[in-house]
Every structure is written in C-alpha cells, then in structure tokens.
Scaffold this active site. Structure first.
Site, PDB file in Angstrom:
ATOM      1  N   ASP A  11       0.887  -1.165   0.000  1.00  0.00           N
ATOM      2  CA  ASP A  11       0.000   0.000   0.000  1.00  0.00           C
ATOM      3  C   ASP A  11       0.927   1.218   0.000  1.00  0.00           C
ATOM      4  OD1 ASP A  11      -2.113   1.784   0.255  1.00  0.00           O
ATOM      5  OD2 ASP A  11      -2.231   1.544   2.422  1.00  0.00           O
ATOM      6  N   GLU A  70      -1.545  -1.681  -4.448  1.00  0.00           N
ATOM      7  CA  GLU A  70      -2.742  -0.864  -4.615  1.00  0.00           C
ATOM      8  C   GLU A  70      -2.439   0.253  -5.594  1.00  0.00           C
ATOM      9  OE1 GLU A  70      -5.644   0.037  -1.332  1.00  0.00           O
ATOM     10  OE2 GLU A  70      -4.741   2.013  -1.616  1.00  0.00           O
ATOM     11  N   ASP A 143      -2.238   0.798   7.421  1.00  0.00           N
ATOM     12  CA  ASP A 143      -1.501   0.615   6.166  1.00  0.00           C
ATOM     13  C   ASP A 143      -1.045  -0.834   5.999  1.00  0.00           C
ATOM     14  OD1 ASP A 143      -1.214   3.474   5.005  1.00  0.00           O
ATOM     15  OD2 ASP A 143      -0.737   3.677   7.132  1.00  0.00           O
TER      16      ASP A 143
END
Length: 166
Positions: A11, A70, A143
C-alpha cells in the site's frame, strides 16, 4: 526449491507505505507485515529511496515471488497524486529489479474481494483479516492491514478472471 507462492502486498505512500508478505502453500500464512516510515521532514528523494531500499530488503529476506500493489485513487490534489504515483513507481522498480511480476488493484477491487463489498470500511477489512489469519492480538496498523488485504486479494484471484500484470 519451494513451489509455494510468496506474495508481497504493498500500500504505497510517501508518509507510510504498508507492506505484507504472505505464503500460499496451500493455505494463506502471514509471514511479515508492517509499515515503512521514511523520515517525515526528509527530502522526497530520500523518502523514495527509503521506500525502495526497504522493499528490496523485504523481497530478499522473504524470497518474494510476486507483488500485488494498490493502484492510486485519483484525488483532487494533483501534487498528492504525483507523490503517490512516485511511491508506487519505487515499489514497482524494487520488484522488477528482482524479476517479480507486479499486479495492481484498486482499493474498491480489494475491498470487494476481501469482504464482498466495494464500499467496506477499513474496520470491516481489518475485522475480516484478524479472523481469517488468526491475528487476534497482533498490532495491525491500517496501512499494514491494507497491504495484507491486497496480498490476500491477489492470492485469491480467480483463474477465470486472471489479474493483469502492470
């Protein structure tokens, strides 16, 4: 030589980059997860370097075989989008330096794949992950939770709709 898949979920972010390493052999097993936190007041170039070097270390340490990341949510601030895109680029280059395939997923795709709802909250995703991976007392930061969900979503990608490599 092991035939198990070792997936690194990422991420990306310039303040915090979440990461998670899972093994798929045959069940999902979390190996490592956490956050890369470059110095807040450092130049962007140094922050990108810290992200790159940290991911290289994780890839080497865990024998990662593929990366799921992501893809950026485009927001209204062009500067934020550029910085996020650069952090994503650092992660992709770290993976490619090690010959890894890289697959990208939108936040909505990941939430849909994990909880069944593209509009699920971060709490919904974290609750699901804690139950699935038996992480009752683990320190699971948002996260890192996002990175775990990205890796698991990738691991469960349907052979009928294979993910597209970036």
């Amino acid at each position: 030589m092991s035939s198990s898949r070792v997936i690194l979920g990422v991420d990306p972010g310039t303040i915090v980059t979440g990461y998670a390493v899972i093994t798929v052999s045959p069940a999902l097993q979390p190996r490592d997860f956490g956050c890369i936190r470059p110095p807040k007041n450092a130049l962007l170039s140094l922050r990108y370097h810290v992200i790159f070097q940290s991911l290289v270390h994780i890839i080497r340490t865990h024998g990662v075989t593929e990366m799921a990341i992501e893809t950026p949510f485009i927001n209204k601030n062009p500067q934020s989008a550029l910085k996020l895109g650069s952090a994503l680029g650092c992660a992709i280059i770290a993976a490619k330096e090690h010959g890894l395939s890289v697959f990208g997923y939108s936040p909505r795709q990941v939430k849909q794949g994990i909880t069944g709802l593209g509009s699920a909250t971060k709490d919904d995703v974290e609750t699901f992950l804690r139950a699935l991976l038996h992480l009752k007392n683990a320190d699971l930061r948002p996260d890192a939770s996002d990175a775990l969900s990205i890796a698991i979503h990738h691991a469960n990608a349907s052979p009928l709709h294979p993910p597209k490599e970036l």
